[in-house]
Design a protein around this motif. Structure first.
Motif, mmCIF file in Angstrom:
data_model
loop_
_atom_site.group_PDB
_atom_site.id
_atom_site.type_symbol
_atom_site.label_atom_id
_atom_site.label_comp_id
_atom_site.label_asym_id
_atom_site.label_seq_id
_atom_site.Cartn_x
_atom_site.Cartn_y
_atom_site.Cartn_z
ATOM 1 N N CYS A 12 -6.298 -69.360 -3.889
ATOM 2 C CA CYS A 12 -5.772 -68.009 -4.048
ATOM 3 C C CYS A 12 -5.401 -67.455 -2.673
ATOM 4 N N LYS A 13 -4.213 -66.886 -2.596
ATOM 5 C CA LYS A 13 -3.724 -66.350 -1.326
ATOM 6 C C LYS A 13 -4.042 -64.872 -1.154
ATOM 7 N N ASN A 14 -4.617 -64.259 -2.164
ATOM 8 C CA ASN A 14 -4.951 -62.836 -2.104
ATOM 9 C C ASN A 14 -6.176 -62.653 -1.196
ATOM 10 N N PRO A 15 -6.031 -61.970 -0.051
ATOM 11 C CA PRO A 15 -7.171 -61.810 0.860
ATOM 12 C C PRO A 15 -8.310 -60.975 0.263
ATOM 13 N N ARG A 16 -8.023 -60.177 -0.773
ATOM 14 C CA ARG A 16 -9.063 -59.364 -1.402
ATOM 15 C C ARG A 16 -9.733 -60.081 -2.580
ATOM 16 N N CYS A 17 -9.288 -61.281 -2.905
ATOM 17 C CA CYS A 17 -9.883 -62.042 -4.017
ATOM 18 C C CYS A 17 -11.312 -62.450 -3.658
ATOM 19 N N ILE A 18 -12.162 -62.486 -4.649
ATOM 20 C CA ILE A 18 -13.570 -62.874 -4.449
ATOM 21 C C ILE A 18 -13.687 -64.277 -3.855
ATOM 22 N N SER A 70 -11.942 -65.488 -1.515
ATOM 23 C CA SER A 70 -11.790 -65.392 -0.059
ATOM 24 C C SER A 70 -13.108 -65.020 0.606
ATOM 25 N N ILE A 71 -13.944 -64.282 -0.125
ATOM 26 C CA ILE A 71 -15.223 -63.820 0.416
ATOM 27 C C ILE A 71 -16.338 -64.815 0.094
ATOM 28 N N GLU A 72 -16.397 -65.220 -1.158
ATOM 29 C CA GLU A 72 -17.421 -66.165 -1.629
ATOM 30 C C GLU A 72 -16.834 -67.578 -1.574
ATOM 31 N N GLN A 73 -16.958 -68.224 -0.433
ATOM 32 C CA GLN A 73 -16.302 -69.512 -0.199
ATOM 33 C C GLN A 73 -16.739 -70.619 -1.164
ATOM 34 N N GLU A 74 -17.972 -70.507 -1.705
ATOM 35 C CA GLU A 74 -18.460 -71.572 -2.592
ATOM 36 C C GLU A 74 -17.918 -71.459 -4.019
ATOM 37 N N LEU A 75 -17.277 -70.343 -4.345
ATOM 38 C CA LEU A 75 -16.708 -70.182 -5.683
ATOM 39 C C LEU A 75 -15.516 -71.121 -5.853
ATOM 40 N N PRO A 76 -15.391 -71.742 -7.020
ATOM 41 C CA PRO A 76 -14.220 -72.602 -7.237
ATOM 42 C C PRO A 76 -12.960 -71.756 -7.395
ATOM 43 N N ASN A 77 -11.831 -72.276 -6.922
ATOM 44 C CA ASN A 77 -10.539 -71.639 -7.137
ATOM 45 C C ASN A 77 -10.048 -72.072 -8.507
ATOM 46 N N ILE A 78 -9.999 -71.132 -9.442
ATOM 47 C CA ILE A 78 -9.601 -71.446 -10.815
ATOM 48 C C ILE A 78 -8.335 -70.665 -11.151
ATOM 49 N N PHE A 79 -7.327 -71.373 -11.585
ATOM 50 C CA PHE A 79 -6.073 -70.768 -12.009
ATOM 51 C C PHE A 79 -5.792 -71.196 -13.448
ATOM 52 N N THR A 80 -5.255 -70.275 -14.237
ATOM 53 C CA THR A 80 -4.893 -70.582 -15.624
ATOM 54 C C THR A 80 -3.389 -70.421 -15.786
ATOM 55 N N LEU A 81 -2.819 -71.247 -16.645
ATOM 56 C CA LEU A 81 -1.382 -71.214 -16.925
ATOM 57 C C LEU A 81 -1.074 -69.982 -17.748
ATOM 58 N N SER A 82 -0.112 -69.188 -17.298
ATOM 59 C CA SER A 82 0.289 -67.992 -18.038
ATOM 60 C C SER A 82 1.060 -68.406 -19.282
ATOM 61 N N GLU A 83 0.789 -67.754 -20.389
ATOM 62 C CA GLU A 83 1.455 -68.061 -21.660
ATOM 63 C C GLU A 83 2.961 -67.845 -21.552
ATOM 64 N N TYR A 122 0.965 -69.820 -12.699
ATOM 65 C CA TYR A 122 -0.489 -69.807 -12.810
ATOM 66 C C TYR A 122 -1.010 -68.497 -12.235
ATOM 67 N N ARG A 123 -2.140 -68.035 -12.791
ATOM 68 C CA ARG A 123 -2.777 -66.813 -12.304
ATOM 69 C C ARG A 123 -4.229 -67.101 -11.963
ATOM 70 N N CYS A 124 -4.678 -66.501 -10.858
ATOM 71 C CA CYS A 124 -6.070 -66.637 -10.438
ATOM 72 C C CYS A 124 -6.970 -66.030 -11.520
ATOM 73 N N LEU A 125 -8.006 -66.738 -11.881
ATOM 74 C CA LEU A 125 -8.936 -66.278 -12.908
ATOM 75 C C LEU A 125 -9.653 -64.997 -12.480
ATOM 76 N N TYR A 126 -9.850 -64.811 -11.191
ATOM 77 C CA TYR A 126 -10.639 -63.691 -10.693
ATOM 78 C C TYR A 126 -9.808 -62.438 -10.429
ATOM 79 N N CYS A 127 -8.628 -62.602 -9.827
ATOM 80 C CA CYS A 127 -7.860 -61.427 -9.390
ATOM 81 C C CYS A 127 -6.464 -61.333 -10.002
#
Length: 140
Positions: free
Chosen positions: A102-108, A110-123, A129-134
């Protein structure tokens, strides 16, 4: 015309969109393998005009989500004793885990490095794809 010899055993990734072969090489971490790998860029193709091809001289399990993320038109041919024994076709993966960041600097993430980067395909979006978190959008 360039001629690259066939494989006795291994995997051939064919119908890679021209110019995407090196991206696929990087995403699949093929540089970590200790075997012969041939990357053919801009090969002539009746269907596509130009295409890339990757030949790997060992039988490996590929991350099909990564392959589908690059292009769902890529075909995977498994070679044994010089013959194609299996052909796999790919679809756009519904979910990507730790493939893109995720390129969003405010995304979780970016702060919580151990969190997996998860993206889902937009319908109905084709390849967005969209970040699951932000909900940050990633155009593939």
């Amino acid at each position: 015309m360039l001629n690259i010899s066939g494989l006795d055993n291994g995997v051939v990734l064919d119908h890679i969109p021209a110019g995407k072969g090196m991206d696929l090489y990087k995403y699949l971490k093929l540089d970590e393998l200790d075997c012969q790998i041939a990357i053919i860029k801009n090969a002539d193709s009746a269907k596509m005009g130009k295409k890339d091809i990757i030949k790997i001289s060992t039988d490996i399990e590929l991350d099909l989500d990564v392959v589908g993320f690059i292009s769902h038109h890529i075909s995977i041919n498994v070679i044994k004793d010089g013959k194609i024994v299996e052909k796999k076709t790919i679809e756009h993966p519904k979910k990507l885990v730790n493939v893109i960041k995720c390129k969003n600097p405010r995304c979780i993430t970016s702060i919580e490095q151990e969190l997996p980067n998860i993206f889902t395909l937009s319908e109905g979006s084709g390849k967005t794809y969209r970040c699951l978190y932000c909900e940050e959008k990633y155009e593939g």
